[in-house]
Design a protein around this motif. Structure first.
Motif, PDB file in Angstrom:
ATOM      1  N   LYS A   1      -4.453   9.985  -8.321  1.00 33.33           N
ATOM      2  CA  LYS A   1      -5.126   8.688  -8.291  1.00 33.33           C
ATOM      3  C   LYS A   1      -5.671   8.266  -9.653  1.00 33.33           C
ATOM      4  O   LYS A   1      -5.761   7.074  -9.950  1.00 33.33           O
ATOM      5  CB  LYS A   1      -6.260   8.722  -7.263  1.00 33.33           C
ATOM      6  CG  LYS A   1      -5.778   8.779  -5.820  1.00 33.33           C
ATOM      7  CD  LYS A   1      -6.951   8.664  -4.856  1.00 33.33           C
ATOM      8  CE  LYS A   1      -6.459   8.666  -3.410  1.00 33.33           C
ATOM      9  NZ  LYS A   1      -7.582   8.516  -2.434  1.00 33.33           N
ATOM     10  N   THR A   2      -6.018   9.234 -10.477  1.00 35.87           N
ATOM     11  CA  THR A   2      -6.613   8.894 -11.776  1.00 35.87           C
ATOM     12  C   THR A   2      -5.618   8.265 -12.729  1.00 35.87           C
ATOM     13  O   THR A   2      -6.011   7.616 -13.708  1.00 35.87           O
ATOM     14  CB  THR A   2      -7.207  10.147 -12.440  1.00 35.87           C
ATOM     15  OG1 THR A   2      -6.178  11.134 -12.604  1.00 35.87           O
ATOM     16  CG2 THR A   2      -8.332  10.725 -11.593  1.00 35.87           C
TER      17      THR A   2
ATOM     18  N   LEU B   1      -3.764   2.928 -11.818  1.00 39.01           N
ATOM     19  CA  LEU B   1      -4.846   1.954 -11.920  1.00 39.01           C
ATOM     20  C   LEU B   1      -4.554   0.757 -11.020  1.00 39.01           C
ATOM     21  O   LEU B   1      -3.507   0.129 -11.122  1.00 39.01           O
ATOM     22  CB  LEU B   1      -4.997   1.468 -13.366  1.00 39.01           C
ATOM     23  CG  LEU B   1      -5.163   2.539 -14.449  1.00 39.01           C
ATOM     24  CD1 LEU B   1      -5.374   1.881 -15.808  1.00 39.01           C
ATOM     25  CD2 LEU B   1      -6.297   3.486 -14.124  1.00 39.01           C
ATOM     26  N   THR B   2      -5.517   0.464 -10.134  1.00 37.46           N
ATOM     27  CA  THR B   2      -5.349  -0.680  -9.226  1.00 37.46           C
ATOM     28  C   THR B   2      -6.542  -1.624  -9.264  1.00 37.46           C
ATOM     29  O   THR B   2      -6.445  -2.756  -8.794  1.00 37.46           O
ATOM     30  CB  THR B   2      -5.141  -0.197  -7.776  1.00 37.46           C
ATOM     31  OG1 THR B   2      -6.233   0.662  -7.405  1.00 37.46           O
ATOM     32  CG2 THR B   2      -3.821   0.559  -7.630  1.00 37.46           C
ATOM     33  N   ASP B   3      -7.662  -1.160  -9.805  1.00 37.49           N
ATOM     34  CA  ASP B   3      -8.836  -2.024  -9.908  1.00 37.49           C
ATOM     35  C   ASP B   3      -8.546  -3.166 -10.880  1.00 37.49           C
ATOM     36  O   ASP B   3      -8.000  -2.952 -11.966  1.00 37.49           O
ATOM     37  CB  ASP B   3     -10.042  -1.221 -10.384  1.00 37.49           C
ATOM     38  CG  ASP B   3     -11.323  -2.030 -10.336  1.00 37.49           C
ATOM     39  OD1 ASP B   3     -11.611  -2.709 -11.344  1.00 37.49           O
ATOM     40  OD2 ASP B   3     -12.010  -1.984  -9.308  1.00 37.49           O
ATOM     41  N   LYS B   4      -8.920  -4.365 -10.508  1.00 37.48           N
ATOM     42  CA  LYS B   4      -8.598  -5.540 -11.313  1.00 37.48           C
ATOM     43  C   LYS B   4      -9.120  -5.431 -12.743  1.00 37.48           C
ATOM     44  O   LYS B   4      -8.436  -5.802 -13.704  1.00 37.48           O
ATOM     45  CB  LYS B   4      -9.163  -6.787 -10.642  1.00 37.48           C
ATOM     46  CG  LYS B   4      -8.768  -8.085 -11.339  1.00 37.48           C
ATOM     47  CD  LYS B   4      -9.295  -9.299 -10.578  1.00 37.48           C
ATOM     48  CE  LYS B   4      -8.894 -10.589 -11.279  1.00 37.48           C
ATOM     49  NZ  LYS B   4      -9.384 -11.790 -10.555  1.00 37.48           N
ATOM     50  N   SER B   5     -10.327  -4.895 -12.909  1.00 40.63           N
ATOM     51  CA  SER B   5     -10.912  -4.774 -14.249  1.00 40.63           C
ATOM     52  C   SER B   5     -10.168  -3.752 -15.100  1.00 40.63           C
ATOM     53  O   SER B   5     -10.101  -3.884 -16.325  1.00 40.63           O
ATOM     54  CB  SER B   5     -12.384  -4.392 -14.145  1.00 40.63           C
ATOM     55  OG  SER B   5     -12.530  -3.133 -13.482  1.00 40.63           O
ATOM     56  N   ASP B   6      -9.608  -2.723 -14.456  1.00 42.62           N
ATOM     57  CA  ASP B   6      -8.847  -1.708 -15.186  1.00 42.62           C
ATOM     58  C   ASP B   6      -7.470  -2.211 -15.597  1.00 42.62           C
ATOM     59  O   ASP B   6      -6.958  -1.869 -16.666  1.00 42.62           O
ATOM     60  CB  ASP B   6      -8.687  -0.437 -14.334  1.00 42.62           C
ATOM     61  CG  ASP B   6     -10.010   0.273 -14.080  1.00 42.62           C
ATOM     62  OD1 ASP B   6     -10.914   0.129 -14.918  1.00 42.62           O
ATOM     63  OD2 ASP B   6     -10.136   0.943 -13.037  1.00 42.62           O
TER      64      ASP B   6
ATOM     65  N   GLU C   1      -6.598  -5.402 -16.051  1.00 42.19           N
ATOM     66  CA  GLU C   1      -6.647  -6.669 -16.781  1.00 42.19           C
ATOM     67  C   GLU C   1      -6.094  -6.591 -18.206  1.00 42.19           C
ATOM     68  O   GLU C   1      -5.276  -7.415 -18.619  1.00 42.19           O
ATOM     69  CB  GLU C   1      -8.096  -7.178 -16.821  1.00 42.19           C
ATOM     70  CG  GLU C   1      -8.245  -8.566 -17.409  1.00 42.19           C
ATOM     71  CD  GLU C   1      -9.680  -9.058 -17.347  1.00 42.19           C
ATOM     72  OE1 GLU C   1      -9.912 -10.137 -16.791  1.00 42.19           O
ATOM     73  OE2 GLU C   1     -10.566  -8.342 -17.858  1.00 42.19           O
TER      74      GLU C   1
ATOM     75  N   LYS D   1      -0.555  -5.774 -10.506  1.00 47.68           N
ATOM     76  CA  LYS D   1      -1.644  -5.237  -9.691  1.00 47.68           C
ATOM     77  C   LYS D   1      -1.789  -3.726  -9.836  1.00 47.68           C
ATOM     78  O   LYS D   1      -2.723  -3.147  -9.260  1.00 47.68           O
ATOM     79  CB  LYS D   1      -1.415  -5.593  -8.221  1.00 47.68           C
ATOM     80  CG  LYS D   1      -1.410  -7.098  -7.955  1.00 47.68           C
ATOM     81  CD  LYS D   1      -1.135  -7.398  -6.493  1.00 47.68           C
ATOM     82  CE  LYS D   1      -1.124  -8.915  -6.234  1.00 47.68           C
ATOM     83  NZ  LYS D   1      -0.821  -9.211  -4.806  1.00 47.68           N
TER      84      LYS D   1
ATOM     85  N   ASP E   1       0.824  -1.211   0.000  1.00 43.66           N
ATOM     86  CA  ASP E   1       0.000   0.000   0.000  1.00 43.66           C
ATOM     87  C   ASP E   1       0.860   1.264   0.000  1.00 43.66           C
ATOM     88  O   ASP E   1       0.494   2.267  -0.631  1.00 43.66           O
ATOM     89  CB  ASP E   1      -0.933   0.008   1.212  1.00 43.66           C
ATOM     90  CG  ASP E   1      -2.030  -1.045   1.109  1.00 43.66           C
ATOM     91  OD1 ASP E   1      -2.277  -1.522  -0.019  1.00 43.66           O
ATOM     92  OD2 ASP E   1      -2.634  -1.382   2.147  1.00 43.66           O
TER      93      ASP E   1
END
Length: 471
Positions: free
Chosen positions: A65-66, A69-74, A76, A91, A53
């Motif tokens: 933050k924009t 990218l840390t969201d799995k769908s983003d 992938e 990740k 973290d």
């Protein structure tokens, strides 16, 4: 007489035919692709720090933050290559906008022993642009600024994340042309082109990137910025370090800016799509083209029957040559005077016909129809992916043995799950793209078997070449 053909439309493409625009995408879901670290279980992760973290917090403070990218769908799509055969487990994806931000990212990762994976347009076909394990992806997608275009010198300076097709559009407005052209131009980045020393379909006319690239700016692994961004065609002030980064594939650093010499845009372009019945006649036609067309010869592209027909089927177009033609050539001329170029092309075609080199052909002079013929050539890679698992093996061989690899592979793959083995490529650089297609079996098993056969076949060709045995 072929000279009469120049004044008429391209016979197989009506004016109302839709022009195809390729999108470098694939229908296979990213999540269904087997992890590379599982497929190749012999690979071992290096002794790198795992992402925590605190690392993400630093990146967010640097980029916002924009752009982290840390969201799995983003994340992938950044983990999977274009052929959907390789998948990493990153990740986080970072999207810097400047050389300074790249420098800060690499310095931090170096100090904290974090592994990174540079990524441009992710159009590569060998998995080199995606992680193997959990490397941090550094994407150049937002580094897309065109810094300057000098109409007098023809020098373009831009960031590494500029899409090749966008650069082509910008320089074209100023009467110039990019010295590089690829089938993936709609999504590949110029930084990736340089890092892989891409050749493409204009190499015959404008040479390799070692001659066109005047300067680069890059960032080493420790964050040090290497400024070799010269815009001079002749610069003898020390070592030409820029050449080290061409083809280095990110191993020496991340290319962030580039200066490229752009030649004047040709005023006259002609394309001939020709049918031949043997590879020996392909080579004979190439020799004749170099002799007759000289300075206006800009492309000499080769494809066998299976390669052409898979594009014809995939694009739902009629073949510009008889469908049973064993070999086809796409020959392009470009110059400054249409009458001069057409006269040279007519002489070449007349001689090629009289000598029995070519059996049939189609000519195009209108831009829309020229593009349609080029779409067939450039659509082969995309069309091959529609039928099943495709495995590509680009090989440089002595020109006389250019097509032998396909013949050997066809013989060795009899009785296997492979349904097609075909080849196409750039004759002038002796580079053929050998493609193996299978609709059954596990991708990993098929890939290992195919590449093992291809590697062994290449060694046989290389060491049995008469020209090499003399060395």
């Amino acid at each position: 007489m072929f000279s009469n053909y120049l004044a008429r439309p391209c016979r197989y493409f009506p004016a109302q035919c839709t022009v195809v625009k390729f999108l470098h995408t694939s229908p296979v879901k990213c999540s269904s692709v087997e992890l590379t670290q599982i497929r190749y279980s012999n690979l071992k992760r290096g002794n790198y720090t795992s992402l925590a973290d605190k690392h993400v917090s630093f990146f967010e403070s640097l980029l916002s933050k924009t752009r982290v990218l840390t969201d799995k769908s983003d994340v992938e799509s950044y983990n999977v290559d274009w052929l959907k055969t390789m998948r990493g487990a990153s990740k986080v994806v970072l999207k810097p906008k400047s050389t300074e931000e790249v420098s800060e990212i690499l310095k931090y990762c170096n100090d904290n022993v974090l592994a990174v994976c540079p990524q441009g347009g992710n159009t590569g076909l060998v998995g080199g642009s995606v992680p193997v394990f959990d490397e941090i992806v550094i994407s150049t997608v937002l580094m897309n600024e065109i810094i300057s275009i000098n109409k007098t010198s023809g020098v373009l300076v831009c960031q590494a994340g500029c899409v090749l097709e966008n650069l082509e559009a910008e320089v074209t407005e100023r009467g110039l042309v990019m010295p590089l052209d690829l089938g993936a131009k709609g999504s590949c980045h110029i930084g990736g082109n340089i890092s892989t020393n891409a050749g493409g379909i204009r190499l015959l006319r404008y040479g390799s990137l070692h001659g066109s690239v005047l300067g680069v700016e890059a960032v080493k692994a420790d964050g040090t910025v290497v400024d070799c961004l010269s815009t001079l065609k002749k610069d003898n002030t020390g070592y030409h370090l820029k050449h080290l980064f061409l083809g280095s594939e990110g191993t020496l650093g991340i290319v962030t800016k580039v200066a490229i010499q752009c030649p004047p845009k040709p005023q006259a372009v002609n394309v001939a799509f020709l049918a031949l019945d043997s590879f020996e006649k392909v080579l004979a036609t190439y020799r004749l083209a170099r002799s007759c067309l000289g300075e206006v010869l800009s492309s000499f592209e080769f494809m066998d029957r299976d390669s052409l027909m898979v594009a014809v089927t995939g694009l739902k177009l009629k073949s510009p040559v008889p469908e049973d033609t064993p070999f086809s050539l796409l020959i392009e001329t470009s110059g400054g005077n249409s009458d001069h170029d057409e006269a040279k092309l007519s002489l070449f075609l007349e001689q090629a016909t009289n000598k029995g080199f070519i059996n049939d052909g189609t000519l195009a002079t209108e831009p829309s129809r020229i593009k349609m013929l080029w779409d067939l050539r450039e659509g082969i890679t995309q069309s091959l992916t529609m039928d099943g698992y495709v495995y590509k093996y680009d090989i440089s061989l002595p020109m006389e043995h250019f097509y032998d690899i396909v013949s050997i592979m066809k013989e060795r793959l009899k009785g296997t799950s492979f349904i097609r083995c075909c080849g196409y490529g750039h004759v002038e650089t002796s580079l053929i793209s050998s493609n193996l297609l299978s609709t059954s079996g596990q991708p990993s098993t098929v890939a290992v078997s195919a590449l093992s056969m291809a590697s062994d076949s290449r060694r046989r060709l290389w060491f049995t070449s008469p020209s090499l045995l003399k060395l």
